[in-house]
Structures are given as C-alpha cells and as structure tokens.
Design a protein around this motif. Structure first.
Motif, PDB file in Angstrom:
ATOM      1  N   GLN A 185       0.829  -1.210   0.000  1.00 29.36           N
ATOM      2  CA  GLN A 185       0.000   0.000   0.000  1.00 29.36           C
ATOM      3  C   GLN A 185       0.865   1.263   0.000  1.00 29.36           C
ATOM      4  O   GLN A 185       0.557   2.247  -0.671  1.00 29.36           O
ATOM      5  CB  GLN A 185      -0.957  -0.011   1.185  1.00 29.36           C
ATOM      6  N   LEU A 186       1.978   1.217   0.737  1.00 26.94           N
ATOM      7  CA  LEU A 186       2.901   2.362   0.723  1.00 26.94           C
ATOM      8  C   LEU A 186       3.476   2.572  -0.677  1.00 26.94           C
ATOM      9  O   LEU A 186       3.682   3.706  -1.115  1.00 26.94           O
ATOM     10  CB  LEU A 186       4.051   2.127   1.709  1.00 26.94           C
ATOM     11  N   SER A 187       3.750   1.465  -1.350  1.00 25.98           N
ATOM     12  CA  SER A 187       4.289   1.550  -2.705  1.00 25.98           C
ATOM     13  C   SER A 187       3.338   2.313  -3.612  1.00 25.98           C
ATOM     14  O   SER A 187       3.752   3.132  -4.439  1.00 25.98           O
ATOM     15  CB  SER A 187       4.548   0.131  -3.227  1.00 25.98           C
ATOM     16  N   ALA A 188       2.050   2.062  -3.443  1.00 31.25           N
ATOM     17  CA  ALA A 188       1.057   2.779  -4.251  1.00 31.25           C
ATOM     18  C   ALA A 188       0.925   4.232  -3.790  1.00 31.25           C
ATOM     19  O   ALA A 188       0.930   5.160  -4.599  1.00 31.25           O
ATOM     20  CB  ALA A 188      -0.288   2.061  -4.160  1.00 31.25           C
ATOM     21  N   LEU A 189       0.858   4.438  -2.471  1.00 31.29           N
ATOM     22  CA  LEU A 189       0.609   5.791  -1.954  1.00 31.29           C
ATOM     23  C   LEU A 189       1.782   6.734  -2.224  1.00 31.29           C
ATOM     24  O   LEU A 189       1.584   7.926  -2.439  1.00 31.29           O
ATOM     25  CB  LEU A 189       0.348   5.728  -0.442  1.00 31.29           C
ATOM     26  N   LEU A 190       3.003   6.203  -2.191  1.00 30.26           N
ATOM     27  CA  LEU A 190       4.191   7.046  -2.385  1.00 30.26           C
ATOM     28  C   LEU A 190       4.769   6.898  -3.791  1.00 30.26           C
ATOM     29  O   LEU A 190       5.827   7.443  -4.082  1.00 30.26           O
ATOM     30  CB  LEU A 190       5.269   6.673  -1.341  1.00 30.26           C
ATOM     31  N   ASP A 191       4.098   6.153  -4.635  1.00 30.74           N
ATOM     32  CA  ASP A 191       4.601   5.808  -5.981  1.00 30.74           C
ATOM     33  C   ASP A 191       6.071   5.359  -5.890  1.00 30.74           C
ATOM     34  O   ASP A 191       6.961   5.886  -6.558  1.00 30.74           O
ATOM     35  CB  ASP A 191       4.446   6.994  -6.946  1.00 30.74           C
ATOM     36  N   ALA A 192       6.280   4.364  -5.051  1.00 29.61           N
ATOM     37  CA  ALA A 192       7.639   3.926  -4.722  1.00 29.61           C
ATOM     38  C   ALA A 192       7.877   2.490  -5.186  1.00 29.61           C
ATOM     39  O   ALA A 192       7.036   1.620  -4.975  1.00 29.61           O
ATOM     40  CB  ALA A 192       7.835   3.985  -3.203  1.00 29.61           C
ATOM     41  N   PRO A 193       9.037   2.225  -5.779  1.00 22.96           N
ATOM     42  CA  PRO A 193       9.395   0.833  -6.058  1.00 22.96           C
ATOM     43  C   PRO A 193       9.486   0.040  -4.753  1.00 22.96           C
ATOM     44  O   PRO A 193       9.888   0.585  -3.715  1.00 22.96           O
ATOM     45  CB  PRO A 193      10.784   0.925  -6.700  1.00 22.96           C
ATOM     46  N   LEU A 194       9.106  -1.210  -4.825  1.00 23.14           N
ATOM     47  CA  LEU A 194       9.130  -2.075  -3.632  1.00 23.14           C
ATOM     48  C   LEU A 194       9.755  -3.413  -3.996  1.00 23.14           C
ATOM     49  O   LEU A 194       9.337  -4.060  -4.957  1.00 23.14           O
ATOM     50  CB  LEU A 194       7.688  -2.300  -3.146  1.00 23.14           C
ATOM     51  N   LEU A 195      10.735  -3.824  -3.211  1.00 19.08           N
ATOM     52  CA  LEU A 195      11.293  -5.170  -3.349  1.00 19.08           C
ATOM     53  C   LEU A 195      10.952  -5.982  -2.118  1.00 19.08           C
ATOM     54  O   LEU A 195      11.222  -5.564  -0.986  1.00 19.08           O
ATOM     55  CB  LEU A 195      12.813  -5.098  -3.521  1.00 19.08           C
ATOM     56  N   MET A 196      10.334  -7.133  -2.361  1.00 20.43           N
ATOM     57  CA  MET A 196       9.958  -8.018  -1.257  1.00 20.43           C
ATOM     58  C   MET A 196      10.627  -9.375  -1.454  1.00 20.43           C
ATOM     59  O   MET A 196      10.598  -9.937  -2.560  1.00 20.43           O
ATOM     60  CB  MET A 196       8.450  -8.257  -1.231  1.00 20.43           C
ATOM     61  N   SER A 197      11.169  -9.906  -0.368  1.00 20.64           N
ATOM     62  CA  SER A 197      11.694 -11.266  -0.433  1.00 20.64           C
ATOM     63  C   SER A 197      10.524 -12.234  -0.626  1.00 20.64           C
ATOM     64  O   SER A 197       9.452 -12.048  -0.061  1.00 20.64           O
ATOM     65  CB  SER A 197      12.431 -11.573   0.875  1.00 20.64           C
ATOM     66  N   GLY A 198      10.729 -13.282  -1.420  1.00 19.30           N
ATOM     67  CA  GLY A 198       9.644 -14.184  -1.749  1.00 19.30           C
ATOM     68  C   GLY A 198       9.508 -15.389  -0.838  1.00 19.30           C
ATOM     69  O   GLY A 198       8.556 -16.164  -0.972  1.00 19.30           O
ATOM     70  N   TYR A 199      10.444 -15.555   0.124  1.00 27.96           N
ATOM     71  CA  TYR A 199      10.441 -16.788   0.926  1.00 27.96           C
ATOM     72  C   TYR A 199      10.640 -16.506   2.409  1.00 27.96           C
ATOM     73  O   TYR A 199      11.127 -15.445   2.803  1.00 27.96           O
ATOM     74  CB  TYR A 199      11.520 -17.754   0.391  1.00 27.96           C
ATOM     75  N   SER A 200      10.265 -17.497   3.198  1.00 24.91           N
ATOM     76  CA  SER A 200      10.312 -17.369   4.655  1.00 24.91           C
ATOM     77  C   SER A 200      11.725 -17.124   5.169  1.00 24.91           C
ATOM     78  O   SER A 200      12.692 -17.684   4.662  1.00 24.91           O
ATOM     79  CB  SER A 200       9.783 -18.658   5.295  1.00 24.91           C
ATOM     80  N   ARG A 201      11.801 -16.334   6.218  1.00 27.28           N
ATOM     81  CA  ARG A 201      13.101 -16.101   6.849  1.00 27.28           C
ATOM     82  C   ARG A 201      13.671 -17.387   7.452  1.00 27.28           C
ATOM     83  O   ARG A 201      14.857 -17.451   7.755  1.00 27.28           O
ATOM     84  CB  ARG A 201      12.978 -15.038   7.922  1.00 27.28           C
TER      85      ARG A 201
END
Ligand code: ZN
Length: 254
Positions: free
Chosen positions: A67-83
């Motif tokens: 949601q922050l990525s949309a609100l701030l028009d910001a690129p977002l990188l998320m890890s795809g797997y469990s820690r």
C-alpha cells in the motif's frame, strides 16, 4: 559448490519487484514479506500454523509495504520466501541466517544442513533478492533516494511485552528517523520506539547496512507491532499514516 537451484519451475521467484518505475523518492524493501518455503523443502518439518506464525515471516508487513508503494509511488522489493529458509536481513555469518530454532521452536528442516544445502539457499534466495535491491539503487544514483525497510514485530518476546505501537530505527544518518518520529508523535496516543524494539546492528542486520548505509542514503527500519495489523482496516490505517507522515517531512530530508 552449488549445482542446481533450490527453486524449481513450479516455485515462485526469489523476490517480487513492484512499481519498478515509481516516480517517488522512496525505495521500499520488505525482507520478511512471505512465509513461503520452496517446494523441495516441504514445510521445513514445521506445521503450517508454525510457519505462518511470526517466526516464519512478518505478518502484515507485505500488505503495508504494497500500500505504501502505491501511496508514495515507490518501487518495492519483497523477499519471496520465509526467513526460516534463509533470513534476508541476517548477515550470512550470523548463526540465525538459517535458524535451527526460533522463539523456542526447533526448525527440523534446518538441523542437518550440508555446506551445499546452505550454498543453494544463499545462491537461490538471498543473493537474487539483494542483487535486485542493488540494481534498483544503482539505477537511481542521479536522484534523491530514501530507503524505508518495512517489518512487523510480535507484541511479546520471551515473556516481555513490548509497549511500542511502532518503532523507527536508524544508525549513522538519523535525520530521517528524527523527522519521522517527531511527525508520528503528533498523534499523542501512539507509543513510538526510538531504535526500539530493535536498533540496527552489524551482527543482526544486513539490508540497511549493506544497501543504504553503505551508500550514505537516508534510511529507516520501520517496525509495526503485529496486533496493530490484524485487520485490513488496521493495515490500510498504518499505510496511510506512514505515507502522510513521510510526505509531510520529505522536503526536510534532503
Ligand atoms: Zn522483520
């Protein structure tokens, strides 16, 4: 050394990149976005309930980050797997990089790893995620950039309850953190952790030291208490509060 990827054609990628061309000054990262485990590792010997508890990921953090990525028009990188497969925010030399236990729960699938098993997790998950962050930041060297790292934390740890609704942590370049804490503090009902519940430490943290501090970029680690993220309304409440707070102070950051 490693001979084949840990990820098969049926697994999702090691990371997700959203809004790559976002025009804002913020880059978002989310190290503990998912509780997914690569197919060939099963459930690491845990129950699904254990995996989807806070030991497996940061509940709510990915939704706030999206949601922050949309609100701030910001690129977002998320890890795809469990820690628990490999922790993307732990230095590789830390014993909790691939944890054999977490919050008192043993992780059977991590107990008898060979050097090759470890190398495959590093090459297949840790490195692709961090290379993607590097590439994203390399592509922005000619424009102002702030890094926000989004996490969530459990309301209690080792029997100690944690009073903060949110924590803002930073180390060398603390102006952004000071501004954000001051702005969030305008809501006097919020209890805000200043370098709490976690300070940034070389022994335990990888992402902000490796990507933001090393480049001298303003950056904060944002930790939201998980009981404040249990409904969709709570989640969007935090996302809009954080976006509004950041927008309020952005002109003072650079
Ligand atoms: Zn986290």
């Amino acid at each position: 050394m490693t001979s084949s990827s840990l990820l098969s054609e049926f697994d999702l990628p090691a990371f997700e990149l959203h809004n790559a061309k976002g025009s804002g000054n913020v880059v978002l990262i989310c190290d503990h976005a998912s509780h997914r485990v690569p197919i060939q590792l099963g459930t690491l010997g845990l129950t699904i309930d254990q995996l989807t508890e806070h030991i497996g990921w940061d509940p709510g953090a990915a939704e706030v980050a999206l949601q922050l990525s949309a609100l701030l028009d910001a690129p977002l990188l998320m890890s795809g797997y469990s820690r628990l497969v490999i922790d993307c925010n732990r230095p590789l030399q830390n014993a909790e990089s691939i944890a054999v236990e977490s919050a008192g729960i043993a992780v059977p699938g991590n107990l008898t790893l060979t050097g090759e098993d470890r190398a495959r997790r590093i090459e297949s998950l840790f490195k692709p995620y961090h290379h993607a962050i590097e590439e994203l930041l390399d592509g922005r060297i000619d424009r102002p950039t702030v890094v926000l790292s989004i996490h969530s934390f459990s309301p209690s740890l080792n029997g100690q309850s944690r009073p903060w609704h949110i924590g803002i942590s930073a180390r060398y370049n603390i102006r952004l953190a000071q501004l954000m804490i001051a702005e969030l503090s305008r809501n006097t009902s919020l209890k805000i952790g200043d370098n709490q519940p976690y300070a940034i430490e070389d022994e335990f943290d990888y992402s902000l030291p490796a990507h933001a501090e090393s480049r001298g970029l303003p950056a904060v680690m944002i930790e939201i208490r998980q009981d404040g993220l249990s409904t969709a309304t709570d989640i969007s409440g935090w996302a809009s509060r954080l976006a509004a707070s950041y927008q309020q102070i952005e002109s003072e950051v650079f």
